[in-house]
Design an enzyme around this catalytic site. Structure first.
Site, PDB file in Angstrom:
ATOM      1  N   CYS A  79      13.048   2.224 -15.179  1.00  0.00           N
ATOM      2  CA  CYS A  79      12.362   2.939 -14.098  1.00  0.00           C
ATOM      3  C   CYS A  79      12.433   2.101 -12.829  1.00  0.00           C
ATOM      4  O   CYS A  79      12.328   0.873 -12.863  1.00  0.00           O
ATOM      5  CB  CYS A  79      10.908   3.176 -14.499  1.00  0.00           C
ATOM      6  SG  CYS A  79       9.776   3.400 -13.133  1.00  0.00           S
ATOM      7  N   CYS A  82       8.831  -0.428 -10.416  1.00  0.00           N
ATOM      8  CA  CYS A  82       8.364  -1.816 -10.345  1.00  0.00           C
ATOM      9  C   CYS A  82       9.559  -2.768 -10.331  1.00  0.00           C
ATOM     10  O   CYS A  82      10.621  -2.455 -10.876  1.00  0.00           O
ATOM     11  CB  CYS A  82       7.472  -2.154 -11.539  1.00  0.00           C
ATOM     12  SG  CYS A  82       5.869  -1.337 -11.515  1.00  0.00           S
ATOM     13  N   CYS A 157       2.321   4.313 -17.322  1.00  0.00           N
ATOM     14  CA  CYS A 157       2.462   3.707 -16.004  1.00  0.00           C
ATOM     15  C   CYS A 157       1.141   3.032 -15.676  1.00  0.00           C
ATOM     16  O   CYS A 157       0.072   3.643 -15.836  1.00  0.00           O
ATOM     17  CB  CYS A 157       2.801   4.745 -14.935  1.00  0.00           C
ATOM     18  SG  CYS A 157       3.022   4.031 -13.284  1.00  0.00           S
ATOM     19  N   GLN A 249      -2.667   5.167   3.266  1.00  0.00           N
ATOM     20  CA  GLN A 249      -2.324   3.958   2.516  1.00  0.00           C
ATOM     21  C   GLN A 249      -2.714   4.113   1.046  1.00  0.00           C
ATOM     22  O   GLN A 249      -3.816   4.563   0.736  1.00  0.00           O
ATOM     23  CB  GLN A 249      -3.027   2.740   3.115  1.00  0.00           C
ATOM     24  CG  GLN A 249      -2.586   2.379   4.519  1.00  0.00           C
ATOM     25  CD  GLN A 249      -1.187   1.781   4.573  1.00  0.00           C
ATOM     26  OE1 GLN A 249      -0.496   1.681   3.571  1.00  0.00           O
ATOM     27  NE2 GLN A 249      -0.758   1.384   5.764  1.00  0.00           N
ATOM     28  N   ASP A 343       2.235   1.507  13.985  1.00  0.00           N
ATOM     29  CA  ASP A 343       2.333   1.541  12.526  1.00  0.00           C
ATOM     30  C   ASP A 343       3.461   2.494  12.144  1.00  0.00           C
ATOM     31  O   ASP A 343       3.225   3.574  11.608  1.00  0.00           O
ATOM     32  CB  ASP A 343       0.998   1.995  11.921  1.00  0.00           C
ATOM     33  CG  ASP A 343       0.976   1.906  10.398  1.00  0.00           C
ATOM     34  OD1 ASP A 343       1.948   1.395   9.812  1.00  0.00           O
ATOM     35  OD2 ASP A 343      -0.009   2.370   9.800  1.00  0.00           O
ATOM     36  N   CYS A 370       5.814  -2.040   7.064  1.00  0.00           N
ATOM     37  CA  CYS A 370       6.002  -1.973   5.615  1.00  0.00           C
ATOM     38  C   CYS A 370       7.415  -2.382   5.226  1.00  0.00           C
ATOM     39  O   CYS A 370       7.824  -2.195   4.082  1.00  0.00           O
ATOM     40  CB  CYS A 370       5.686  -0.572   5.087  1.00  0.00           C
ATOM     41  SG  CYS A 370       6.721   0.729   5.803  1.00  0.00           S
TER      42      CYS A 370
END
Length: 414
Positions: A79, A82, A157, A249, A343, A370
């Site tokens: 996956c 992560c 998950c 967020q 942002d 980000c």
């Protein structure tokens, strides 16, 4: 294991942005390997070859680094959700801080960038208030496989908050349903909103036997299937209305930490005009507008603009301009003391928006990013335009992943 001509043995040297570790092939090219660690000797299969570099799939760890740990999730490495479950959380933080510094040095050309200690997430697991799934051909929920668009159905998950973790495992969809993505968001008092995203206008059949709101999102807009099309989200004691199509967020506690940080470092007073560019639903404006004489929000998303107007309705010194930053900023009529918060999305500041912002000559700019690479690109331009980079503070909003959130504080020189 028998060696195949397609397999290459590599010694890995350092972490890189994107979650991979880098080594060198025999011909000197850099090779990037996900799910591996510096100091490891690994067997890889090359999946993409360019003149100057290559990408590879990890086949086997021949010699493991001492810091490697057992991943918690059975899907880790397949996956694509992560990237760092094989590293203890304190080491994840060190890696992210180092990667941020490297990006600022290499791309922005800033020697010894003023990067502070990363602010850790209070929760390493089950921190996400929002999660989005894809459907495989059997209608099972899953995530896209690392490096491809193939959907991997999942059985577990550990990133969604507990109410979402309980609900997603109860969802059942027919195969070949015209749904591209399934979203879940949890708000204040554990209220849950389900979104079904489709490129087709046809409404899906829908039944649910537990309490939640549900919305179908398509090119025709938002259609409520159950409950409401928004959720109340609470940050630092304040409630925000957040619609199904609005960004918020995903780590609520860290969103609060970022707000508090901006309250502490931004010099605002009654003579200051605060520009909140890419203001979203008003997270920053809501806490900072009363410290400024005038607050101007700029946002392109229609649903976020509706939420912003609702969330800041009681504030008389707040204005909202609807449109793209690159269209609004050049025409903005504002003078005197200006402080700006930007942002932008992952792509960073549009070049025309950056040039227009610089032309307004804000004394202070807080850049919420980000993506370290686009941040570094934009900081290079801002420094060249007369700004001093005072400090960069990273916040870990996404444990177990390579994503790095940060706030850079810039001061106009002269």
């Amino acid at each position: 294991m028998a060696f195949s001509p397609a397999l290459v043995e590599v010694e890995l040297l350092r972490h890189t942005f994107g979650g991979s570790s880098m080594g060198r092939l025999a011909d000197g090219r850099a090779v990037f390997v996900p799910y591996a660690l510096p100091g490891e000797r690994v067997l890889v299969e090359l999946t993409e070859e360019k003149r100057g570099f290559a990408r590879a799939r990890l086949v086997e760890v021949l010699q493991a680094a001492p810091q490697r740990i057992q991943p918690r999730c059975r899907h880790f490495g397949v996956c694509g959700g992560c990237h760092y479950q094989h590293l203890a959380y304190p080491l994840q933080l060190q890696v992210k801080g180092g990667v941020l510094r490297e990006q600022l040095e290499r791309i922005a050309g800033i020697s010894q960038p003023p990067v502070g200690e990363i602010r850790p997430s209070p929760l390493e697991w089950n921190y996400r208030n929002t999660v989005q799934f894809h459907l495989d051909e059997q209608g099972r929920l899953g995530y896209e496989e690392s490096g491809s668009n193939r959907v991997v159905a999942i059985q577990e998950c550990f990133l969604p908050q507990a109410p979402l973790d309980e609900i997603w495992q109860q969802l059942d969809f027919e195969s070949r349903l015209s749904i591209e993505r399934v979203g879940l968001r949890v708000g204040a008092d554990e209220e849950v909103l389900l979104t079904l995203e489709s490129s087709l206008l046809e409404l899906p059949s829908f039944e649910v036997d537990f309490p939640l709101s549900a919305v179908h999102l398509s090119p025709a807009g938002s259609i409520v299937l159950a409950g409401e099309d928004w959720l109340p989200m609470e940050v630092n004691g304040r409630i925000f209305r957040v619609s199904a199509g609005s960004f918020f967020q995903v780590n609520t506690a860290q969103a609060g930490a970022m707000v508090q940080f901006l309250q502490e470092v931004l010099p605002l007073d009654s003579r200051t005009t605060l520009l909140d560019v890419y203001c979203g639903v008003g997270l920053f404006s809501a806490f900072l507008a009363d410290q400024a004489g005038r607050c101007i929000g700029i946002e392109q998303s229609p649903t976020a603009c509706e939420d912003y107007a609702f969330n800041l309705d009681e504030m008389e010194n707040v204005e909202l301009y609807v449109g793209a930053a690159e269209d609004i900023l050049p025409a903005l009529q504002v003078s005197g003391k200006i402080t700006a918060i930007v942002d932008p999305p992952r792509a960073g500041l549009d070049r025309h928006a950056l040039d227009a912002l610089v032309a307004l000559q804000p004394r202070w700019i807080a850049y919420v990013s980000c993506d370290p690479a686009t941040l570094a690109r934009d900081l290079k331009r801002l420094v060249a335009a007369g700004y001093s980079l005072e400090r960069v503070t990273p916040f870990d909003l996404f444990p177990q992943t390579y994503h790095i959130e940060s706030i850079s504080l810039l001061r106009r020189v002269g």
